[in-house]
Design an enzyme around this catalytic site. Structure first.
Site, PDB file in Angstrom:
ATOM      1  N   CYS A 161       0.728  -1.123   0.006  1.00 31.07           N
ATOM      2  CA  CYS A 161      -0.024  -0.048  -0.022  1.00 31.07           C
ATOM      3  C   CYS A 161       0.917   1.379  -0.016  1.00 31.07           C
ATOM      4  O   CYS A 161       2.034   1.017   0.234  1.00 31.07           O
ATOM      5  CB  CYS A 161      -0.643  -0.120   1.084  1.00 31.07           C
ATOM      6  SG  CYS A 161      -1.826  -1.619   1.430  1.00 31.07           S
ATOM      7  N   ARG A 221       1.653   1.880  -5.619  1.00 32.97           N
ATOM      8  CA  ARG A 221       1.913   0.877  -4.677  1.00 32.97           C
ATOM      9  C   ARG A 221       0.680  -0.099  -4.540  1.00 32.97           C
ATOM     10  O   ARG A 221       0.605  -0.969  -3.887  1.00 32.97           O
ATOM     11  CB  ARG A 221       2.538   1.376  -3.410  1.00 32.97           C
ATOM     12  CG  ARG A 221       3.777   2.192  -3.599  1.00 32.97           C
ATOM     13  CD  ARG A 221       3.977   2.690  -2.361  1.00 32.97           C
ATOM     14  NE  ARG A 221       4.353   1.858  -1.458  1.00 32.97           N
ATOM     15  CZ  ARG A 221       5.684   1.220  -1.261  1.00 32.97           C
ATOM     16  NH1 ARG A 221       6.636   1.443  -1.930  1.00 32.97           N
ATOM     17  NH2 ARG A 221       5.767   0.483  -0.464  1.00 32.97           N
ATOM     18  N   TRP A 245      -3.841  -1.887  -1.431  1.00 27.57           N
ATOM     19  CA  TRP A 245      -3.929  -3.206  -2.438  1.00 27.57           C
ATOM     20  C   TRP A 245      -4.392  -4.224  -1.468  1.00 27.57           C
ATOM     21  O   TRP A 245      -3.777  -4.442  -0.326  1.00 27.57           O
ATOM     22  CB  TRP A 245      -2.340  -3.463  -2.760  1.00 27.57           C
ATOM     23  CG  TRP A 245      -2.398  -4.706  -3.569  1.00 27.57           C
ATOM     24  CD1 TRP A 245      -2.388  -4.654  -5.023  1.00 27.57           C
ATOM     25  CD2 TRP A 245      -1.911  -5.994  -3.399  1.00 27.57           C
ATOM     26  NE1 TRP A 245      -2.234  -5.678  -5.575  1.00 27.57           N
ATOM     27  CE2 TRP A 245      -2.104  -6.706  -4.446  1.00 27.57           C
ATOM     28  CE3 TRP A 245      -1.770  -6.761  -2.080  1.00 27.57           C
ATOM     29  CZ2 TRP A 245      -1.859  -8.301  -4.568  1.00 27.57           C
ATOM     30  CZ3 TRP A 245      -1.427  -7.902  -2.228  1.00 27.57           C
ATOM     31  CH2 TRP A 245      -1.470  -8.698  -3.250  1.00 27.57           C
ATOM     32  N   ASN A 283       0.367  -0.391   6.514  1.00 27.33           N
ATOM     33  CA  ASN A 283       0.758  -1.356   5.643  1.00 27.33           C
ATOM     34  C   ASN A 283       1.293  -2.595   6.080  1.00 27.33           C
ATOM     35  O   ASN A 283       2.204  -2.659   6.861  1.00 27.33           O
ATOM     36  CB  ASN A 283       1.857  -0.539   4.584  1.00 27.33           C
ATOM     37  CG  ASN A 283       2.209  -1.306   3.350  1.00 27.33           C
ATOM     38  OD1 ASN A 283       1.783  -2.259   2.995  1.00 27.33           O
ATOM     39  ND2 ASN A 283       3.480  -0.970   2.955  1.00 27.33           N
ATOM     40  N   GLY A 284       0.942  -3.796   5.735  1.00 26.41           N
ATOM     41  CA  GLY A 284       1.681  -4.884   6.034  1.00 26.41           C
ATOM     42  C   GLY A 284       0.566  -5.814   6.670  1.00 26.41           C
ATOM     43  O   GLY A 284      -0.779  -5.792   6.050  1.00 26.41           O
ATOM     44  N   GLU A 294      11.066 -12.704 -20.210  1.00 22.19           N
ATOM     45  CA  GLU A 294      10.627 -11.248 -19.817  1.00 22.19           C
ATOM     46  C   GLU A 294       9.432 -10.651 -20.718  1.00 22.19           C
ATOM     47  O   GLU A 294       8.787 -10.227 -20.091  1.00 22.19           O
ATOM     48  CB  GLU A 294      11.771 -10.446 -19.707  1.00 22.19           C
ATOM     49  CG  GLU A 294      11.632  -8.992 -19.569  1.00 22.19           C
ATOM     50  CD  GLU A 294      10.809  -8.535 -18.370  1.00 22.19           C
ATOM     51  OE1 GLU A 294      10.609  -9.626 -17.398  1.00 22.19           O
ATOM     52  OE2 GLU A 294      10.576  -7.419 -18.204  1.00 22.19           O
ATOM     53  N   LYS A 298       6.008  -9.117 -19.583  1.00 23.13           N
ATOM     54  CA  LYS A 298       5.478  -7.812 -19.906  1.00 23.13           C
ATOM     55  C   LYS A 298       4.205  -7.749 -20.796  1.00 23.13           C
ATOM     56  O   LYS A 298       3.053  -7.169 -20.319  1.00 23.13           O
ATOM     57  CB  LYS A 298       6.476  -6.999 -20.935  1.00 23.13           C
ATOM     58  CG  LYS A 298       7.774  -6.517 -20.461  1.00 23.13           C
ATOM     59  CD  LYS A 298       7.635  -5.361 -19.585  1.00 23.13           C
ATOM     60  CE  LYS A 298       7.448  -5.622 -18.033  1.00 23.13           C
ATOM     61  NZ  LYS A 298       8.721  -5.897 -17.235  1.00 23.13           N
ATOM     62  N   GLU A 322       1.353  -8.949 -18.062  1.00 22.92           N
ATOM     63  CA  GLU A 322       1.140  -7.928 -17.033  1.00 22.92           C
ATOM     64  C   GLU A 322       0.226  -6.824 -17.481  1.00 22.92           C
ATOM     65  O   GLU A 322      -0.528  -6.411 -16.828  1.00 22.92           O
ATOM     66  CB  GLU A 322       2.577  -7.652 -16.543  1.00 22.92           C
ATOM     67  CG  GLU A 322       2.627  -6.929 -15.648  1.00 22.92           C
ATOM     68  CD  GLU A 322       4.120  -6.513 -15.163  1.00 22.92           C
ATOM     69  OE1 GLU A 322       5.083  -6.574 -16.036  1.00 22.92           O
ATOM     70  OE2 GLU A 322       4.423  -6.288 -13.763  1.00 22.92           O
ATOM     71  N   HIS A 371       8.368 -30.253 -27.372  1.00 21.70           N
ATOM     72  CA  HIS A 371       8.236 -31.056 -26.063  1.00 21.70           C
ATOM     73  C   HIS A 371       6.747 -30.736 -25.595  1.00 21.70           C
ATOM     74  O   HIS A 371       6.413 -31.041 -24.270  1.00 21.70           O
ATOM     75  CB  HIS A 371       9.483 -30.821 -25.145  1.00 21.70           C
ATOM     76  CG  HIS A 371      10.754 -31.340 -25.465  1.00 21.70           C
ATOM     77  ND1 HIS A 371      11.057 -32.664 -25.788  1.00 21.70           N
ATOM     78  CD2 HIS A 371      11.681 -30.473 -26.079  1.00 21.70           C
ATOM     79  CE1 HIS A 371      12.284 -32.515 -26.477  1.00 21.70           C
ATOM     80  NE2 HIS A 371      12.767 -31.449 -26.378  1.00 21.70           N
ATOM     81  N   LYS A 382       3.182  -2.184  -7.518  1.00 15.76           N
ATOM     82  CA  LYS A 382       4.596  -1.866  -7.939  1.00 15.76           C
ATOM     83  C   LYS A 382       5.686  -2.665  -6.827  1.00 15.76           C
ATOM     84  O   LYS A 382       6.203  -3.557  -7.256  1.00 15.76           O
ATOM     85  CB  LYS A 382       5.009  -0.627  -8.112  1.00 15.76           C
ATOM     86  CG  LYS A 382       6.426  -0.296  -8.277  1.00 15.76           C
ATOM     87  CD  LYS A 382       6.766  -0.659  -9.836  1.00 15.76           C
ATOM     88  CE  LYS A 382       8.199  -0.359 -10.151  1.00 15.76           C
ATOM     89  NZ  LYS A 382       8.160  -0.848 -11.365  1.00 15.76           N
TER      90      LYS A 382
END
Ligand code: AGP
Length: 596
Positions: A2, A28, A78, A104-105, A474, A478, A481, A497, A591
């Protein structure tokens, strides 16, 4: 995960200041937000603090109905405990409305605390763990001042938490933490508190990163620090943040992600210049530790893990075996650590809980710790023995771009410090120029067109071999996401395979085909996908008939990976834009992932 922001001082627009601070911290967490302040003189509820909360992103919301005040705290959420609702949004108030907190936590023992508080008559309005703090403070405040009350309450909380509290008719702000970031911004006669230093830049560059177990108390224009446990006075030293305020703003760009992609060339040039003059960066120190280590581990999560995987290939080229392990799997995947091992952790935010856990294990085992982080003062930067700040500047888009490039480049320079030969032909100024060309209007127009073509597809595959394999992973991260399109990054050899079964008529297949020892195999993979109907988008210095679409990049040897990266980053961005999505704040993500 958060974002927390607080202000107390002479400004009468504290709610507005906090609201602006929240906007810059929104990356965040953006499920919901809220601001609390003192009631205005004409308030109908003069006996209670006043709060505005809303669900969703801040967007075009305002806080016009909040009164002018000299103190306020705010939060962007969040969600962990409880759905995304206004009642669950922070700040939370005590029953009497006189105490407000942001948190936050995760409070691991909140169920028991809540039950006890309920039994003694407290009424809860939210489903969150956080609300217990407000009620516990209300109890403690009956016999102690606010700082002592917070210290006592904090000793009852299990888990990693950061809290800021304020109360009715007082300019006092109190804040404490154990394991969640909090930064105190110091300016003349006023105080700012935030979960990230970049949010403080418009106001001050003098900051104190609150250490675990320390309480900050701002009262009657005085800032004091004490041990949260004992109350003993402490005097932490402040430091200057070198980031510029503009670097945390979007400027003329439509999105932070776009701006940050375009900053990459300048960052490459700047790192190369500093590396040449041998200033600041501790490549030799890290190189020596790697050479002496029995085992060297590279740890990271998400994109940072893919950087570790790219580095594995590069270290292998000079005959050095390092083991990349994803942060959340480290405890199970790594053998018992010893003093002879060395662990290097990669983390843009420096706050990723899944990466902090291996660091803490390494600390316990006496294992040396190196860290490459972007955010100065972050938890990982403080825990490591050798910290190399990657100096990419504040990165606001949830999808990392410039921090990826900067971290990777520093790691290559560590390899270079161990063996110059591999880099005799690698010219970082050419790489910077190549990245600019990869993001030129001609290229981005081509990628925009492709993004429109594939915006409604369900799957996308990205193929790479050798060092381009983790680049392909990556690329897939991207794409998924920011555009929510299912994407997979594959090692070329793995196609037959299993994954080939998923290729059907028109499936978009991105093929990374650098002009190196993997070129022929990359083309074979492209052929195999094409034979099953795949639409082949080749990213390569040289075209080939198998490509349905060719995206040319410069041929820069190992440096070509930076150009591949720039192209796939932009492709992900273009897909998000084509689908009308906000690439800076993708759904369900944040983030800094400060919960494990
Ligand atoms: C990258 O685009 C992601 N947002 C994510 O995978 C990120 O790299 C990961 O959460 C690790 O973050 P860190 O580098 O701050 O530790």
């Amino acid at each position: 995960m958060c974002g927390i922001f607080a202000y107390s001082g002479p400004k009468s627009n504290a709610p507005e200041t906090v609201f602006e601070g929240l906007k810059s911290l929104e990356y965040r967490g953006y499920d919901s937000w809220g601001v609390v302040t003192q009631p205005g003189e004409s308030s109908l509820q003069p006996k209670s603090l006043v709060v505005k909360k809303r669900i969703g992103k801040i967007g075009t919301n305002n806080i016009n109905e909040l009164p002018s005040s000299h103190i306020a705290i705010g939060h962007t959420r969040w969600a962990t405990h409880g759905k995304v609702t206004e009642l669950n949004a922070h700040p939370h108030l005590s029953c009497d409305g006189k105490i407000a907190i942001v948190h936050n936590g995760i409070i691991e023992n909140f169920v028991k605390l809540q039950a006890d508080l309920r039994a003694s008559g407290h009424k809860f309005v939210s489903e969150t763990d956080s609300e217990v703090i407000a009620h516990l403070l209300e109890e403690e405040r009956k016999t102690s001042d606010l700082p002592t009350a917070l210290r006592n309450v904090f000793s009852k909380l299990k888990g990693l938490n950061a809290v800021i509290a304020m109360e009715l008719n007082s300019d006092t702000l109190v804040a404490t933490t154990n394991g969640s970031p909090l930064v105190i911004g110091i300016a003349k006669g006023e105080i700012y508190m935030a979960s990230d230093p970049s949010a403080l830049l418009p106001y001050t560059t003098e900051v104190i990163f609150l250490e675990d177990g320390v309480i900050a108390i701002w009262s009657e224009n005085m800032l004091r620090f004490a041990s949260t446990k004992t109350g003993k006075k402490l005097e932490p030293t402040s430091q200057q943040i070198t980031w510029k305020a503009q670097s945390a703003e979007k400027g003329a760009f439509a999105h932070f992600m776009l701006k940050e992609m375009h900053e990459q060339a300048a960052i490459i040039r700047s790192i190369a210049k500093k590396a040449e003059s041998n200033s600041n960066f501790d490549y030799k120190k890290l190189a020596d530790r790697i050479k002496k280590a029995r085992h060297c581990y590279l740890v990271g999560c998400g994109s940072s893990w893919f950087i570790a995987r790219i580095a594995q290939y590069v270290f292998a080229k000079i005959g050095v075996l390092i083991t990349p392990i994803v942060g959340s799997e480290f405890l199970e995947a790594a053998p018992a650590l010893s003093k002879d091992d060395f662990l290097i952790v990669l983390s843009q935010s420096g706050e990723t809980m899944d990466s902090i856990k291996p660091v803490k294990l390494a600390k316990k085992s006496g294992t040396g710790i190196g860290a490459l982080v972007n955010v100065p003062g972050s938890s990982i930067s403080r825990l490591a023995d050798i910290t190399l700040l990657i100096e990419a500047g504040p990165e606001k888009a949830v999808a990392t771009t410039k921090a990826f490039t900067a971290t990777l480049m520093h790691l290559l320079l560590v390899v270079k410090a161990m063996d110059e030969k591999l880099f005799s032909k690698l010219d970082f100024n050419k790489v910077a120029y190549g990245v600019e060309r990869a993001l030129s209007t001609a290229k981005t127009t081509q990628l925009d067109r492709l993004a429109k073509k594939f915006q409604n597809d369900e799957h996308l595959f990205c193929l790479g071999r050798g060092v381009s394999f983790p680049v392909a992973q990556e690329a897939a991260l991207k794409v998924k996401e920011v555009s929510y399109l299912h994407a997979e990054g594959l090692a070329g050899g793995e196609l037959k395979h299993g994954p080939l079964a998923l290729i059907t008529e028109g499936t978009p297949c991105v093929v990374l085909a650098p002009n190196d020892e993997t070129y022929a195999d990359a083309i074979s993979g492209a052929m195999e996908m094409k034979a099953r109907g795949g639409f082949i988008i080749g990213i390569s210095p040289q075209t080939h008939q198998v490509f349905d679409e060719f995206i040319a990049v410069d041929d820069l040897g190992l440096g070509t990976i930076f150009l591949e990266l720039a192209v796939v980053q932009y492709f992900g961005y273009a897909l998000a834009i084509a689908k009308g999505l906000d690439p800076d704040m993708p759904r369900n993500l944040a983030k800094s992932v400060t919960v494990g």
